[in-house]
Design a protein around this motif. Structure first.
Motif, PDB file in Angstrom:
ATOM      1  N   ILE A  97     -22.501   9.369  60.912  1.00 31.74           N
ATOM      2  CA  ILE A  97     -22.483   7.960  60.540  1.00 31.74           C
ATOM      3  C   ILE A  97     -22.477   7.896  59.025  1.00 31.74           C
ATOM      4  O   ILE A  97     -23.389   8.408  58.368  1.00 31.74           O
ATOM      5  CB  ILE A  97     -23.707   7.221  61.110  1.00 31.74           C
ATOM      6  N   GLU A  98     -21.433   7.297  58.463  1.00 30.79           N
ATOM      7  CA  GLU A  98     -21.328   7.217  57.022  1.00 30.79           C
ATOM      8  C   GLU A  98     -22.240   6.121  56.493  1.00 30.79           C
ATOM      9  O   GLU A  98     -22.219   4.995  56.978  1.00 30.79           O
ATOM     10  CB  GLU A  98     -19.886   6.936  56.607  1.00 30.79           C
ATOM     11  N   VAL A  99     -23.046   6.469  55.510  1.00 37.88           N
ATOM     12  CA  VAL A  99     -23.951   5.500  54.891  1.00 37.88           C
ATOM     13  C   VAL A  99     -23.186   4.762  53.811  1.00 37.88           C
ATOM     14  O   VAL A  99     -22.725   5.358  52.839  1.00 37.88           O
ATOM     15  CB  VAL A  99     -25.186   6.204  54.287  1.00 37.88           C
ATOM     16  N   LYS A 100     -23.030   3.480  53.992  1.00 40.26           N
ATOM     17  CA  LYS A 100     -22.336   2.666  52.994  1.00 40.26           C
ATOM     18  C   LYS A 100     -23.350   1.964  52.095  1.00 40.26           C
ATOM     19  O   LYS A 100     -23.096   1.752  50.930  1.00 40.26           O
ATOM     20  CB  LYS A 100     -21.437   1.661  53.690  1.00 40.26           C
ATOM     21  N   ASP A 101     -24.493   1.622  52.664  1.00 37.19           N
ATOM     22  CA  ASP A 101     -25.542   0.952  51.901  1.00 37.19           C
ATOM     23  C   ASP A 101     -26.876   1.556  52.320  1.00 37.19           C
ATOM     24  O   ASP A 101     -27.251   1.494  53.493  1.00 37.19           O
ATOM     25  CB  ASP A 101     -25.514  -0.553  52.172  1.00 37.19           C
ATOM     26  N   LYS A 102     -27.601   2.139  51.375  1.00 37.14           N
ATOM     27  CA  LYS A 102     -28.869   2.803  51.702  1.00 37.14           C
ATOM     28  C   LYS A 102     -29.911   1.828  52.239  1.00 37.14           C
ATOM     29  O   LYS A 102     -30.858   2.231  52.889  1.00 37.14           O
ATOM     30  CB  LYS A 102     -29.420   3.524  50.477  1.00 37.14           C
ATOM     31  N   LYS A 103     -29.732   0.529  51.975  1.00 35.37           N
ATOM     32  CA  LYS A 103     -30.689  -0.447  52.482  1.00 35.37           C
ATOM     33  C   LYS A 103     -30.630  -0.580  53.994  1.00 35.37           C
ATOM     34  O   LYS A 103     -31.541  -1.096  54.610  1.00 35.37           O
ATOM     35  CB  LYS A 103     -30.446  -1.808  51.824  1.00 35.37           C
ATOM     36  N   ASP A 104     -29.507  -0.104  54.603  1.00 36.08           N
ATOM     37  CA  ASP A 104     -29.388  -0.159  56.061  1.00 36.08           C
ATOM     38  C   ASP A 104     -30.357   0.796  56.748  1.00 36.08           C
ATOM     39  O   ASP A 104     -30.697   0.607  57.905  1.00 36.08           O
ATOM     40  CB  ASP A 104     -27.960   0.183  56.503  1.00 36.08           C
ATOM     41  N   ILE A 105     -30.783   1.840  56.034  1.00 31.99           N
ATOM     42  CA  ILE A 105     -31.701   2.824  56.603  1.00 31.99           C
ATOM     43  C   ILE A 105     -33.037   2.680  55.889  1.00 31.99           C
ATOM     44  O   ILE A 105     -33.116   2.804  54.669  1.00 31.99           O
ATOM     45  CB  ILE A 105     -31.170   4.264  56.414  1.00 31.99           C
ATOM     46  N   ASN A 106     -34.073   2.432  56.629  1.00 32.68           N
ATOM     47  CA  ASN A 106     -35.405   2.301  56.051  1.00 32.68           C
ATOM     48  C   ASN A 106     -36.073   3.670  56.079  1.00 32.68           C
ATOM     49  O   ASN A 106     -36.621   4.101  57.083  1.00 32.68           O
ATOM     50  CB  ASN A 106     -36.235   1.277  56.838  1.00 32.68           C
ATOM     51  N   PHE A 107     -36.008   4.379  54.956  1.00 33.19           N
ATOM     52  CA  PHE A 107     -36.548   5.738  54.898  1.00 33.19           C
ATOM     53  C   PHE A 107     -38.062   5.777  55.015  1.00 33.19           C
ATOM     54  O   PHE A 107     -38.640   6.815  55.232  1.00 33.19           O
ATOM     55  CB  PHE A 107     -36.111   6.425  53.600  1.00 33.19           C
ATOM     56  N   HIS A 108     -38.719   4.641  54.887  1.00 34.13           N
ATOM     57  CA  HIS A 108     -40.174   4.622  55.000  1.00 34.13           C
ATOM     58  C   HIS A 108     -40.618   4.635  56.458  1.00 34.13           C
ATOM     59  O   HIS A 108     -41.747   4.992  56.760  1.00 34.13           O
ATOM     60  CB  HIS A 108     -40.747   3.385  54.287  1.00 34.13           C
ATOM     61  N   GLN A 109     -39.729   4.246  57.364  1.00 36.43           N
ATOM     62  CA  GLN A 109     -40.105   4.192  58.773  1.00 36.43           C
ATOM     63  C   GLN A 109     -39.633   5.405  59.564  1.00 36.43           C
ATOM     64  O   GLN A 109     -40.018   5.583  60.701  1.00 36.43           O
ATOM     65  CB  GLN A 109     -39.555   2.913  59.406  1.00 36.43           C
ATOM     66  N   VAL A 110     -38.766   6.222  58.988  1.00 33.84           N
ATOM     67  CA  VAL A 110     -38.299   7.432  59.657  1.00 33.84           C
ATOM     68  C   VAL A 110     -38.414   8.591  58.688  1.00 33.84           C
ATOM     69  O   VAL A 110     -38.380   8.415  57.481  1.00 33.84           O
ATOM     70  CB  VAL A 110     -36.844   7.302  60.150  1.00 33.84           C
ATOM     71  N   ASP A 144     -35.281   9.514  63.888  1.00 33.61           N
ATOM     72  CA  ASP A 144     -34.869   8.587  64.942  1.00 33.61           C
ATOM     73  C   ASP A 144     -33.643   9.095  65.705  1.00 33.61           C
ATOM     74  O   ASP A 144     -33.109   8.414  66.573  1.00 33.61           O
ATOM     75  CB  ASP A 144     -34.601   7.188  64.369  1.00 33.61           C
ATOM     76  N   GLY A 145     -33.165  10.311  65.356  1.00 33.01           N
ATOM     77  CA  GLY A 145     -32.036  10.913  66.052  1.00 33.01           C
ATOM     78  C   GLY A 145     -30.710  10.713  65.355  1.00 33.01           C
ATOM     79  O   GLY A 145     -29.704  11.292  65.757  1.00 33.01           O
ATOM     80  N   GLY A 146     -30.671   9.899  64.322  1.00 37.05           N
ATOM     81  CA  GLY A 146     -29.414   9.643  63.625  1.00 37.05           C
ATOM     82  C   GLY A 146     -29.028  10.774  62.697  1.00 37.05           C
ATOM     83  O   GLY A 146     -29.879  11.396  62.056  1.00 37.05           O
ATOM     84  N   LYS A 147     -27.726  11.070  62.665  1.00 37.44           N
ATOM     85  CA  LYS A 147     -27.173  12.055  61.727  1.00 37.44           C
ATOM     86  C   LYS A 147     -26.239  11.289  60.807  1.00 37.44           C
ATOM     87  O   LYS A 147     -25.249  10.726  61.242  1.00 37.44           O
ATOM     88  CB  LYS A 147     -26.444  13.154  62.479  1.00 37.44           C
ATOM     89  N   TYR A 148     -26.570  11.276  59.543  1.00 42.64           N
ATOM     90  CA  TYR A 148     -25.864  10.449  58.584  1.00 42.64           C
ATOM     91  C   TYR A 148     -25.252  11.320  57.495  1.00 42.64           C
ATOM     92  O   TYR A 148     -25.661  12.462  57.290  1.00 42.64           O
ATOM     93  CB  TYR A 148     -26.828   9.441  57.931  1.00 42.64           C
ATOM     94  N   VAL A 149     -24.291  10.757  56.798  1.00 45.12           N
ATOM     95  CA  VAL A 149     -23.677  11.457  55.672  1.00 45.12           C
ATOM     96  C   VAL A 149     -23.413  10.454  54.558  1.00 45.12           C
ATOM     97  O   VAL A 149     -23.048   9.305  54.809  1.00 45.12           O
ATOM     98  CB  VAL A 149     -22.368  12.183  56.089  1.00 45.12           C
ATOM     99  N   GLU A 150     -23.651  10.904  53.340  1.00 41.55           N
ATOM    100  CA  GLU A 150     -23.301  10.134  52.147  1.00 41.55           C
ATOM    101  C   GLU A 150     -22.190  10.896  51.455  1.00 41.55           C
ATOM    102  O   GLU A 150     -22.388  12.021  50.994  1.00 41.55           O
ATOM    103  CB  GLU A 150     -24.497   9.995  51.209  1.00 41.55           C
TER     104      GLU A 150
END
Length: 163
Positions: A97-110, A144-150
């Motif tokens: 999953i391509e990260v377009k905006d880091k605000k979409d992922i809340n790194f404090h909760q995962v 949370d199981g997500g695999k992301y890429v920037e």
């Protein structure tokens, strides 16, 4: 007997009108579908020159030709070693999953528990030649199981002997 004909006339007239409307509608749609290259209105051809340098339209105008382009995209992705050893790799393991905006992922909760550098290549080729470009990125796995890429920006296109 006259009663039977009266009962048949209304449905027959209705059916005739329906078939006629369908025929007219299909002929209108067919005419629009075949005439897909339309000349723009004359307002697009007025010479009002809003820029410093005037726009030069070549004369004679070039004719377009369709060229088939083959595009191949390859990328590296990190997969759990145990899944590879067990020959149990699925499409979910290969999808990023391509990260377009880091605000979409809340790194404090995962929790992010894995990082890896990955690379993506893109090649476009025709019968006249081929070009390739690449970009690098950082893949990370979240709890949370997500695999992301920037991804970083794409490189310039390279063709033939430049690559």
């Amino acid at each position: 007997m006259l009663n039977i004909y009266r009962k048949l006339i209304i449905p027959m007239v209705t059916m005739f009108v329906f078939v006629l409307l369908c025929f007219i509608n299909s002929s209108i749609n067919k005419a629009e579908a075949t005439d897909y290259i339309k000349k723009p209105s004359e307002t697009h051809h007025q010479s009002f020159e809003p820029y410093e340098n005037p726009i030069v339209i070549p004369d004679p105008k070039p004719k377009g030709v369709v060229v088939r382009v083959k595009e191949v995209t390859t990328y590296e992705v990190v997969v759990d070693e145990e899944r590879v050893a067990a020959n149990n790799v699925t499409m979910d393991d290969l999808e990023l999953i391509e990260v377009k905006d880091k605000k979409d992922i809340n790194f404090h909760q995962v929790d992010c528990y894995f990082y890896a550098k990955v690379k993506q290549n893109q090649t476009k080729s025709t019968e006249f030649g081929a070009s390739t470009r690449f970009r690098e990125g950082e893949q990370f796995w979240l709890s949370d199981g997500g695999k992301y890429v920037e991804w970083e920006p794409w490189s310039d296109w390279y063709s033939g002997n430049k690559w």
